[in-house]
Design an enzyme around this catalytic site. Sequence first.
Site, PDB file in Angstrom:
ATOM      1  N   GLU A  69      -6.094 -20.998 -17.110  1.00  0.00           N
ATOM      2  CA  GLU A  69      -6.577 -21.653 -15.896  1.00  0.00           C
ATOM      3  C   GLU A  69      -7.835 -22.429 -16.253  1.00  0.00           C
ATOM      4  O   GLU A  69      -8.859 -21.842 -16.597  1.00  0.00           O
ATOM      5  CB  GLU A  69      -6.925 -20.639 -14.801  1.00  0.00           C
ATOM      6  CG  GLU A  69      -7.336 -21.311 -13.512  1.00  0.00           C
ATOM      7  CD  GLU A  69      -8.489 -20.635 -12.766  1.00  0.00           C
ATOM      8  OE1 GLU A  69      -8.570 -20.817 -11.557  1.00  0.00           O
ATOM      9  OE2 GLU A  69      -9.319 -19.962 -13.401  1.00  0.00           O
TER      10      GLU A  69
ATOM     11  N   HIS B 145      -3.987 -17.605  -5.342  1.00  0.00           N
ATOM     12  CA  HIS B 145      -4.908 -16.838  -4.505  1.00  0.00           C
ATOM     13  C   HIS B 145      -6.219 -17.571  -4.205  1.00  0.00           C
ATOM     14  O   HIS B 145      -7.068 -17.034  -3.506  1.00  0.00           O
ATOM     15  CB  HIS B 145      -5.211 -15.512  -5.205  1.00  0.00           C
ATOM     16  CG  HIS B 145      -5.944 -15.726  -6.493  1.00  0.00           C
ATOM     17  ND1 HIS B 145      -5.349 -16.306  -7.593  1.00  0.00           N
ATOM     18  CD2 HIS B 145      -7.223 -15.491  -6.852  1.00  0.00           C
ATOM     19  CE1 HIS B 145      -6.233 -16.406  -8.563  1.00  0.00           C
ATOM     20  NE2 HIS B 145      -7.374 -15.910  -8.140  1.00  0.00           N
ATOM     21  N   ASP B 146      -6.397 -18.760  -4.772  1.00  0.00           N
ATOM     22  CA  ASP B 146      -7.635 -19.512  -4.540  1.00  0.00           C
ATOM     23  C   ASP B 146      -7.444 -20.673  -3.569  1.00  0.00           C
ATOM     24  O   ASP B 146      -8.402 -21.378  -3.258  1.00  0.00           O
ATOM     25  CB  ASP B 146      -8.163 -20.095  -5.863  1.00  0.00           C
ATOM     26  CG  ASP B 146      -8.645 -19.013  -6.813  1.00  0.00           C
ATOM     27  OD1 ASP B 146      -9.148 -17.977  -6.329  1.00  0.00           O
ATOM     28  OD2 ASP B 146      -8.514 -19.205  -8.036  1.00  0.00           O
TER      29      ASP B 146
ATOM     30  N   ASN C 195      -0.601   4.587  -0.010  1.00  0.00           N
ATOM     31  CA  ASN C 195      -1.274   5.808   0.439  1.00  0.00           C
ATOM     32  C   ASN C 195      -2.044   5.642   1.750  1.00  0.00           C
ATOM     33  O   ASN C 195      -2.874   6.473   2.103  1.00  0.00           O
ATOM     34  CB  ASN C 195      -2.215   6.334  -0.652  1.00  0.00           C
ATOM     35  CG  ASN C 195      -3.300   5.320  -0.987  1.00  0.00           C
ATOM     36  OD1 ASN C 195      -3.283   4.204  -0.482  1.00  0.00           O
ATOM     37  ND2 ASN C 195      -4.241   5.712  -1.820  1.00  0.00           N
TER      38      ASN C 195
ATOM     39  N   ASP D  70      -4.274 -10.488 -15.860  1.00  0.00           N
ATOM     40  CA  ASP D  70      -5.302 -11.494 -15.638  1.00  0.00           C
ATOM     41  C   ASP D  70      -6.493 -11.086 -16.496  1.00  0.00           C
ATOM     42  O   ASP D  70      -6.921  -9.935 -16.451  1.00  0.00           O
ATOM     43  CB  ASP D  70      -5.689 -11.474 -14.154  1.00  0.00           C
ATOM     44  CG  ASP D  70      -6.156 -12.813 -13.652  1.00  0.00           C
ATOM     45  OD1 ASP D  70      -6.985 -13.432 -14.342  1.00  0.00           O
ATOM     46  OD2 ASP D  70      -5.703 -13.232 -12.570  1.00  0.00           O
TER      47      ASP D  70
ATOM     48  N   ASP E 166      -8.608 -16.513 -17.072  1.00  0.00           N
ATOM     49  CA  ASP E 166      -9.388 -17.023 -15.956  1.00  0.00           C
ATOM     50  C   ASP E 166     -10.455 -18.025 -16.422  1.00  0.00           C
ATOM     51  O   ASP E 166     -11.169 -17.764 -17.384  1.00  0.00           O
ATOM     52  CB  ASP E 166     -10.075 -15.809 -15.296  1.00  0.00           C
ATOM     53  CG  ASP E 166     -10.778 -16.148 -14.007  1.00  0.00           C
ATOM     54  OD1 ASP E 166     -10.085 -16.438 -13.026  1.00  0.00           O
ATOM     55  OD2 ASP E 166     -12.024 -16.116 -13.991  1.00  0.00           O
TER      56      ASP E 166
ATOM     57  N   ASP F 127       0.858  -1.189   0.000  1.00  0.00           N
ATOM     58  CA  ASP F 127       0.000   0.000   0.000  1.00  0.00           C
ATOM     59  C   ASP F 127       0.888   1.231   0.000  1.00  0.00           C
ATOM     60  O   ASP F 127       1.879   1.284   0.734  1.00  0.00           O
ATOM     61  CB  ASP F 127      -0.886  -0.037   1.255  1.00  0.00           C
ATOM     62  CG  ASP F 127      -1.752   1.206   1.390  1.00  0.00           C
ATOM     63  OD1 ASP F 127      -2.019   1.857   0.357  1.00  0.00           O
ATOM     64  OD2 ASP F 127      -2.161   1.509   2.527  1.00  0.00           O
TER      65      ASP F 127
HETATM   66  C1  GLC Z   1     -10.892 -18.127 -11.063  1.00  0.00           C
HETATM   67  C2  GLC Z   1     -10.136 -17.176 -10.161  1.00  0.00           C
HETATM   68  C3  GLC Z   1     -10.926 -16.982  -8.904  1.00  0.00           C
HETATM   69  C4  GLC Z   1     -12.260 -16.389  -9.262  1.00  0.00           C
HETATM   70  C5  GLC Z   1     -12.984 -17.261 -10.277  1.00  0.00           C
HETATM   71  C6  GLC Z   1     -14.145 -16.528 -10.867  1.00  0.00           C
HETATM   72  O1  GLC Z   1     -10.952 -19.408 -10.549  1.00  0.00           O
HETATM   73  O2  GLC Z   1      -8.845 -17.641  -9.939  1.00  0.00           O
HETATM   74  O3  GLC Z   1     -10.254 -16.170  -7.982  1.00  0.00           O
HETATM   75  O4  GLC Z   1     -13.037 -16.228  -8.119  1.00  0.00           O
HETATM   76  O5  GLC Z   1     -12.163 -17.633 -11.343  1.00  0.00           O
HETATM   77  O6  GLC Z   1     -13.672 -15.487 -11.668  1.00  0.00           O
HETATM   78 CA    CA Z   2      -3.557   1.988  -1.316  1.00  0.00          CA
END
Ligand code: GLC
Ligand code: CA
Length: 546
Positions: A266, A328-329, A25, A105, A207, A23
């Site tokens: 993905e 992140h999932d 700010n 992404d 995605d 971050d």
């Molecule tokens: C993918 C992303 C996930 C998201 C999902 C719907 O699996 O990695 O974070 O919630 O798609 O977009």
């Molecule tokens: Ca910020």
Amino acid sequence: MTALPVWWQKAIVYQIYPWSFQDSNGDGIGDIPGIISRLDYLNDGTEQSLGVDAIWLSPIYPSPMVDFGYDVADYCNVDSRFGTLADFDRLVTEARQRGIRIIMDLVLNHTSDQHPWFQKARASRSAPERDWYYWADGKDCWRRPSNWNARFGGSSWSWDSFSRQYYLHSFLPSQPDLNWGNPALRATMFDVVRFWLDRGVQGFRLDAINWLGKDVRWPDNPIRLGWRGYTRQTHLYDRDQPLAHEVMRELRSVISAYRDVVLVGEASADTVGGPAAFYGNGSDELHTVFDFRLLKSPWQADRFRTVISAAEQAVPSGGWPSIVLSNHDQSRHIDRYGHGGDAGRRARAAAVLLFGLRGTSFLYYGEELGMRNGTLRYRDLRDPYTKRFWPFRVGRDPARTPMQWDASAQAGFTNGRPWLPVSDNASMVNVEWESKDPLSLLTLYRHLIRMRKSTPALLMGSYIAMESGNPHCLVFMRTGKELTPPDSDMLVAVNFAARTVTCFLAGPERTGRQLLSTHQRNTDRRPWTSGRFDLQPDEAIIVSLT
Ligand code: GLC
Ligand code: CA
């Protein structure tokens, strides 16, 4: 006759979750100026930095952030929480100066319900955008058009009371699915792709690609008795349709007008034909596709051996694998693989796999520090999916806590109140501390990355599974002799057991020098022989064979 590797085959790709990296700010949310201020950590050209070649940015587009950016409200701009397009351009330039490329992404399956396209689609049945989404009347009187259920729970259909039809959403109700059967939608989305390529982006992480395309006759999915939730039905009609492959082929031809662009897909692990299906014939769909089998595997040598071989075989000639252990999932792999054992030691061994296996290495921010899943209370949670299944599933928020830079109050992430709490262990697990510790996980990552980048066999050599005489031991070779110019063969051995094991390789004896052990400081280049070698508990080694 190995072709020269292209940049992304050799690349170490670092996934930044923009909310959580830095971050600038004080609003407690990571942002682009923050990322820029930390680029030297990723690669400043010296041995002190990580040596990353590319950043994959989770979505930074304007969004109501119900799914934290995976619900896009404008594909050609930057969310004001993260900065401006000018900040983004500066990021591209600053990153390029450090040899770092940017991978965006791209969410193709759905938009946010706040996207102007959906707003127009909902406002009038005769708007051109109406057909950019999927609409249907209820069956009979009050029943939904089909029994399809959504990935994040509940039905895939929601009623739009304004236009009096149901719309389809494979994830959250606020993420209506796009109809890729509509040519105008396709053309518009391909313009989005060009928009970012023209700004200097060099790749896309695509995605949820196997969700593109539906059977628009809306047949019911078959029910699987005894299963619950999303897996209660076989998803025959709401995903994995041929249209997805048609779109990928078109996208591949769109990007072929640009130089050196990579498409990373993905797809669900259980998609028809496996994620490998998205390589097409090896050169007409995606360059590389995540294979989540490794990520999903329990920490057992035989399971790893099986999934690695399966993933290797799945990649067609012309295609290229990608190795990913965390994102992140998912729960962080130090917690996943570490369950029931020495998590710290296993994380070190996993790092050897990440950089020792064949394929582009993707690492998730904080993984190199050994950041753990955050222990969050219900009131800390932000992700609707995590909340819905809390406390029965770990969910996703625990793996999204702020990056741990130093031992200060908010770990150097923010001066304000962070959007998710900083983990308790930040006083020990942080960049500043680990940079000074020759035995830290960060030091090991730096070392492994340098070794991988300077070793052609690790970058480009074939993968050959080896029989080690011990069920707890995973041993493989990356061939160097076949490369031009030739390199030494490299051997990687990982002990999955919590005790010392003795291994040997069948066949003619081979000797070499052990270049690295997860149990030692680093390179003492000790002699090694295949006739008999010991591995300490959870130890992984890399050997250069003579
Ligand atoms: C993918 C992303 C996930 C998201 C999902 C719907 O699996 O990695 O974070 O919630 O798609 O977009
Ligand atoms: Ca910020």
